[in-house]
Motif scaffolding. Sequence first.
Motif, PDB file in Angstrom:
ATOM      1  N   THR A 197       6.433   9.138  -9.839  1.00  0.00           N
ATOM      2  CA  THR A 197       5.358   8.149  -9.935  1.00  0.00           C
ATOM      3  C   THR A 197       5.554   7.157  -8.794  1.00  0.00           C
ATOM      4  OG1 THR A 197       5.292   8.381 -12.348  1.00  0.00           O
ATOM      5  CG2 THR A 197       4.202   6.443 -11.389  1.00  0.00           C
ATOM      6  N   PRO A 198       4.974   7.440  -7.624  1.00  0.00           N
ATOM      7  CA  PRO A 198       5.206   6.575  -6.458  1.00  0.00           C
ATOM      8  C   PRO A 198       4.685   5.165  -6.700  1.00  0.00           C
ATOM      9  CG  PRO A 198       4.188   8.667  -5.825  1.00  0.00           C
ATOM     10  CD  PRO A 198       4.101   8.580  -7.302  1.00  0.00           C
ATOM     11  N   ALA A 199       5.454   4.192  -6.238  1.00  0.00           N
ATOM     12  CA  ALA A 199       5.037   2.792  -6.361  1.00  0.00           C
ATOM     13  C   ALA A 199       4.187   2.405  -5.148  1.00  0.00           C
ATOM     14  CB  ALA A 199       6.260   1.896  -6.459  1.00  0.00           C
ATOM     15  N   PRO A 200       3.096   1.685  -5.381  1.00  0.00           N
ATOM     16  CA  PRO A 200       2.224   1.267  -4.255  1.00  0.00           C
ATOM     17  C   PRO A 200       2.773   0.059  -3.516  1.00  0.00           C
ATOM     18  CG  PRO A 200       1.313   0.493  -6.325  1.00  0.00           C
ATOM     19  CD  PRO A 200       2.555   1.287  -6.686  1.00  0.00           C
ATOM     20  N   ASP A 201       3.878   0.245  -2.821  1.00  0.00           N
ATOM     21  CA  ASP A 201       4.525  -0.870  -2.125  1.00  0.00           C
ATOM     22  C   ASP A 201       4.190  -0.836  -0.632  1.00  0.00           C
ATOM     23  OD1 ASP A 201       5.773  -1.635  -4.497  1.00  0.00           O
ATOM     24  OD2 ASP A 201       7.497  -0.325  -4.116  1.00  0.00           O
ATOM     25  N   ALA A 202       3.966  -2.027  -0.062  1.00  0.00           N
ATOM     26  CA  ALA A 202       3.777  -2.194   1.385  1.00  0.00           C
ATOM     27  C   ALA A 202       2.679  -1.274   1.938  1.00  0.00           C
ATOM     28  CB  ALA A 202       5.084  -1.935   2.118  1.00  0.00           C
ATOM     29  N   LEU A 203       1.566  -1.221   1.245  1.00  0.00           N
ATOM     30  CA  LEU A 203       0.454  -0.393   1.701  1.00  0.00           C
ATOM     31  C   LEU A 203      -0.499  -1.233   2.538  1.00  0.00           C
ATOM     32  CD1 LEU A 203      -0.342   1.644  -1.536  1.00  0.00           C
ATOM     33  CD2 LEU A 203       0.886   2.427   0.495  1.00  0.00           C
ATOM     34  N   PRO A 204      -1.160  -0.635   3.526  1.00  0.00           N
ATOM     35  CA  PRO A 204      -2.125  -1.385   4.328  1.00  0.00           C
ATOM     36  C   PRO A 204      -3.359  -1.739   3.514  1.00  0.00           C
ATOM     37  CG  PRO A 204      -2.215   0.939   4.859  1.00  0.00           C
ATOM     38  CD  PRO A 204      -1.049   0.780   3.945  1.00  0.00           C
ATOM     39  N   ALA A 205      -4.058  -2.780   3.947  1.00  0.00           N
ATOM     40  CA  ALA A 205      -5.298  -3.166   3.269  1.00  0.00           C
ATOM     41  C   ALA A 205      -6.326  -2.063   3.424  1.00  0.00           C
ATOM     42  CB  ALA A 205      -5.826  -4.478   3.850  1.00  0.00           C
ATOM     43  N   ARG A 206      -7.144  -1.895   2.409  1.00  0.00           N
ATOM     44  CA  ARG A 206      -8.186  -0.871   2.462  1.00  0.00           C
ATOM     45  C   ARG A 206      -9.272  -1.284   3.445  1.00  0.00           C
ATOM     46  NH1 ARG A 206      -6.789  -0.888  -3.079  1.00  0.00           N
ATOM     47  NH2 ARG A 206      -6.139   1.181  -3.820  1.00  0.00           N
ATOM     48  N   ALA A 207      -9.773  -0.316   4.191  1.00  0.00           N
ATOM     49  CA  ALA A 207     -10.877  -0.560   5.101  1.00  0.00           C
ATOM     50  C   ALA A 207     -12.183  -0.408   4.338  1.00  0.00           C
ATOM     51  CB  ALA A 207     -10.823   0.418   6.274  1.00  0.00           C
ATOM     52  N   GLY A 208     -13.253  -1.051   4.802  1.00  0.00           N
ATOM     53  CA  GLY A 208     -14.551  -0.924   4.171  1.00  0.00           C
ATOM     54  C   GLY A 208     -15.129   0.462   4.351  1.00  0.00           C
ATOM     55  N   CYS A 209     -16.048   0.824   3.448  1.00  0.00           N
ATOM     56  CA  CYS A 209     -16.674   2.149   3.538  1.00  0.00           C
ATOM     57  C   CYS A 209     -17.682   2.166   4.666  1.00  0.00           C
ATOM     58  CB  CYS A 209     -17.363   2.495   2.232  1.00  0.00           C
ATOM     59  SG  CYS A 209     -16.211   2.779   0.885  1.00  0.00           S
TER      60      CYS A 209
END
Length: 249
Positions: free
Chosen positions: A237-249
């Motif tokens: 169960t990977p942890a969502p750590d240090a992920l980049p911000a989501r880009a707009g659609c």
Amino acid sequence: MHPDFTVVSWYKVFGHPTGAGSLIARREALARLCRPWFSGGTIRAASAQAQWHVMATDETAFEDGTVNFLAIPDVTAGLAWIDGIGVHRVRAHVAALADRLLGGLAEARHSDGSPLVRVYGPGAGEPDRGGTVALNVLGADGRVVDERIVSRDSAARGISLRTGCFCNPGAGEAAFALPLPRLRAAAHGRPGSLEDCPEVLGLPSAGAVRVSLGVSSQPGDVDAFLRLLRETYRDRTPAPDALPARAGC
């Protein structure tokens, strides 16, 4: 289907060139359209003082500015290349790869037998199934793995995938089974950014993973992706750590 209009992105047919597409239209349908404005190259004549203009009488009326004439020879060369291979052979090749991928995804399981992925759209062998497969990876806890994690891990393995909402809010709402009352309530809160959307709508993630198969794809590409899923996410169960911000659609 006998459509009046259809759009073609040529790089999605033969991989090149980007930025060149076509609108194919029936002439009788095109004749019913009336543009209330004009741009360079779409008119036969115009008067600045009298405020009138005469639109071109054919498809030129809808080609604003100079067309990408440097890319047009690439389109003709690409069409000749596809004709040499044979569209039916391409279709059979992509269908076989899609069946291989979908079969492997169906077999991908955690140790307790729970599914490793959730696939959206038609299954293997169904008439509406194309070469693009949308899915979400499921962790050992059964929850959706953030698509940004899959994007990061696949890039590290040299695998190119598309992740996100794919500019299709309707498909996302259907995939995550969002009820209409919740969607209407979210309109009053108006998410300030794409990062706010999952929380406001109660989404497990903001999108999905898209695997696109084409004329250049090979069985080894499919196997490499299936191997990535097994080796990276099985019983985890990977942890969502240090992920980049989501880009707009």
